[in-house]
Design an enzyme around this catalytic site. Sequence first.
Site, PDB file in Angstrom:
ATOM      1  N   HIS A   1       0.593  -3.610 -11.745  1.00 24.87           N
ATOM      2  CA  HIS A   1       0.632  -2.372 -12.530  1.00 24.87           C
ATOM      3  C   HIS A   1       1.972  -1.691 -12.257  1.00 24.87           C
ATOM      4  O   HIS A   1       2.569  -1.872 -11.178  1.00 24.87           O
ATOM      5  CB  HIS A   1      -0.498  -1.436 -12.118  1.00 24.87           C
ATOM      6  CG  HIS A   1      -1.851  -1.912 -12.507  1.00 24.87           C
ATOM      7  ND1 HIS A   1      -2.951  -1.078 -12.510  1.00 24.87           N
ATOM      8  CD2 HIS A   1      -2.303  -3.121 -12.926  1.00 24.87           C
ATOM      9  CE1 HIS A   1      -4.019  -1.746 -12.906  1.00 24.87           C
ATOM     10  NE2 HIS A   1      -3.649  -2.996 -13.156  1.00 24.87           N
TER      11      HIS A   1
ATOM     12  N   GLU B   1       2.715   1.277 -11.356  1.00 26.01           N
ATOM     13  CA  GLU B   1       2.729   2.060 -10.120  1.00 26.01           C
ATOM     14  C   GLU B   1       2.886   1.165  -8.895  1.00 26.01           C
ATOM     15  O   GLU B   1       3.632   1.496  -7.962  1.00 26.01           O
ATOM     16  CB  GLU B   1       1.430   2.870  -9.965  1.00 26.01           C
ATOM     17  CG  GLU B   1       1.137   3.815 -11.100  1.00 26.01           C
ATOM     18  CD  GLU B   1       0.207   3.236 -12.160  1.00 26.01           C
ATOM     19  OE1 GLU B   1      -0.644   3.996 -12.662  1.00 26.01           O
ATOM     20  OE2 GLU B   1       0.326   2.037 -12.487  1.00 26.01           O
TER      21      GLU B   1
ATOM     22  N   CYS C   1      -5.261   4.040 -11.944  1.00 22.58           N
ATOM     23  CA  CYS C   1      -6.577   3.462 -11.658  1.00 22.58           C
ATOM     24  C   CYS C   1      -6.861   3.599 -10.157  1.00 22.58           C
ATOM     25  O   CYS C   1      -6.016   4.081  -9.393  1.00 22.58           O
ATOM     26  CB  CYS C   1      -6.591   1.985 -12.072  1.00 22.58           C
ATOM     27  SG  CYS C   1      -5.557   0.921 -11.034  1.00 22.58           S
TER      28      CYS C   1
ATOM     29  N   CYS D   1      -4.268   1.776  -7.902  1.00 15.92           N
ATOM     30  CA  CYS D   1      -2.992   2.473  -7.831  1.00 15.92           C
ATOM     31  C   CYS D   1      -3.111   3.799  -7.096  1.00 15.92           C
ATOM     32  O   CYS D   1      -2.217   4.174  -6.337  1.00 15.92           O
ATOM     33  CB  CYS D   1      -2.426   2.656  -9.234  1.00 15.92           C
ATOM     34  SG  CYS D   1      -1.973   1.088 -10.014  1.00 15.92           S
TER      35      CYS D   1
END
Length: 156
Positions: free
Chosen positions: A59, A61, A89, A92
């Site tokens: 992701h 992040e 999420c 993260c």
Amino acid sequence: MSQNQSQTARPDFMALAFAEAEAAAARGEVPVGAVLVRDGEIVARAGNRTRELNDPTAHAEMLVIRDACAALGQERLTGLDLYVTLEPCAMCAAAISFARIRRLYFGAEDEKGGAVVNGPRFFSLPTCHHAPETYSGFSEQKSAELLRGFFRSQRS
């Protein structure tokens, strides 16, 4: 840094996060972008790369946290601010907490997968070791439309 100074800086960094999100969409990735900043300087920037890298943890992040830790030679990112186009999420949010990121600015809320103001609200859990200052709703409509457009094109 005063509240007015931090508000002045936000749009520039969020615009860079959107550029990363748009680049992710062009690669066929879910369009999420992130930028990590220290003292007004960009330390890392990335967009989602889960499909490209065949890595469910890639992701935006996670990628900027990894890049910043490597660039700074440390596991803690105390004093850094994260700008991301979508509510993080749970994975993260946990990484943001463990990295000790100072502030989190994000665009659209994610009612299904978000874990900051939706879902488990990770930073409010008693087991959370560090909760960043959190600010939401930056370019929220732009972020939501970018995501809607991406998923609409995937269904076509």
